[in-house]
Write an enzyme that holds these catalytic residues in place. Structure first.
Site, PDB file in Angstrom:
ATOM      1  N   GLY A  29       0.790  -1.224   0.000  1.00  0.00           N
ATOM      2  CA  GLY A  29       0.000   0.000   0.000  1.00  0.00           C
ATOM      3  C   GLY A  29       0.820   1.270   0.000  1.00  0.00           C
ATOM      4  O   GLY A  29       2.030   1.266  -0.238  1.00  0.00           O
ATOM      5  N   SER A  30       0.135   2.363   0.317  1.00  0.00           N
ATOM      6  CA  SER A  30       0.690   3.714   0.191  1.00  0.00           C
ATOM      7  C   SER A  30       1.787   3.996   1.204  1.00  0.00           C
ATOM      8  O   SER A  30       1.813   3.434   2.304  1.00  0.00           O
ATOM      9  CB  SER A  30      -0.457   4.728   0.386  1.00  0.00           C
ATOM     10  OG  SER A  30       0.059   6.024   0.589  1.00  0.00           O
TER      11      SER A  30
END
Length: 258
Positions: free
Chosen positions: A58-59
């Site tokens: 993810g980010s």
């Protein structure tokens, strides 16, 4: 049981494990104000737990979510990964959460009490007993031997297995493999072809360290003992047609048979 990995973020911690089976993103995966997981309808809290998962995803904002968890007093006490990736590693360092990777997390269960020393990359599960066993596969002209366990053995009755047994005190794993081949198949002169990397299989409070061996034999005539009621010489791909003991397919893979 002691597990050795690689320290990513320094520090020591002790607590109860929470194991996540899939890659995990701190951004969207947890409420940073409460520490409650928000995925899959779970209401588990990671606060104060030894958080175990394969790897992050993810980010890059996930690193800052970890810092928010720390500031809110809801961070995990340590993080264990199979493989660290930059987002989680950076977040662990920023939030001063001890972190270790390069660990076989398949032997860890939710609820295990663990001690984590991220300075040296060592984990301990004090209640987990280690038992070393061997599993030997005999091969003759592209066929391999499997045996059906009798009702008189202590576990996995009726299932198919290789030639298996405990490594006794004072024995090497190779000596144990040769002894078991002699006792369970009546063969005293197998030719060692390969010793595979050990496999760890968790069963309740025991971790079975399985040492795989492949031997060539000159004939298919064997003499089984009380531990088995039947045997078969099969091609390795036929293994899927049999009900086998846990991990036997992994033994085949470690020996290059699958």
């Amino acid at each position: 049981m002691i597990l050795k990995g690689r320290g990513i973020s320094p520090g020591k911690a002790e607590g109860t494990a929470l194991v996540l089976e899939q890659a995990f993103s701190f951004l969207g995966g947890v409420d940073p104000s409460t520490g409650i997981l928000t995925t899959d309808g779970s209401d588990e809290s990671i606060s104060g737990r030894i958080l175990v998962f394969p790897m992050g995803r993810g980010s890059t904002v996930g690193s800052y979510v970890m810092l928010d968890l720390k500031r809110a007093g809801k961070a995990p006490s340590a993080i264990i990964n199979t493989m660290a990736e930059p987002i989680v590693a950076t977040g662990a360092v920023m939030a001063e959460i001890p972190m270790v990777d390069n660990v076989d997390i398949s032997v860890i269960r939710t609820g295990d009490h663990m001690k984590v020393d991220a300075d040296s990359g060592v984990l301990e599960i004090p209640s987990l007993e280690i038992v070393h066993v061997v599993t030997s596969i005999l091969r003759n002209q592209q066929k391999v031997l499997i045996l059906q366990r009798s009702d008189d053995v202590g576990s996995c009755r009726g299932m198919w297995a290789g030639i298996s047994g405990y490594v006794e005190s004072g024995e090497t794993s190779e000596q144990a493999a040769l002894r078991e081949v002699s006792e369970e198949a009546g063969i005293d002169d197998p030719i060692l072809v390969q010793e595979g990397e050990p496999i760890t299989i968790r069963n309740e409070d025991r971790a079975w360290i399985v040492h795989p061996f492949l031997f060539d034999v000159g004939e298919r005539k064997i003499t089984t003992d009380w531990e088995h009621v039947d045997h078969a010489w099969i091609s390795p791909l036929e293994l899927r047609d049999y009900s086998t003991v846990p991990g036997l397919d992994d033994v085949f893979r470690r020996l290059g048979l699958l």
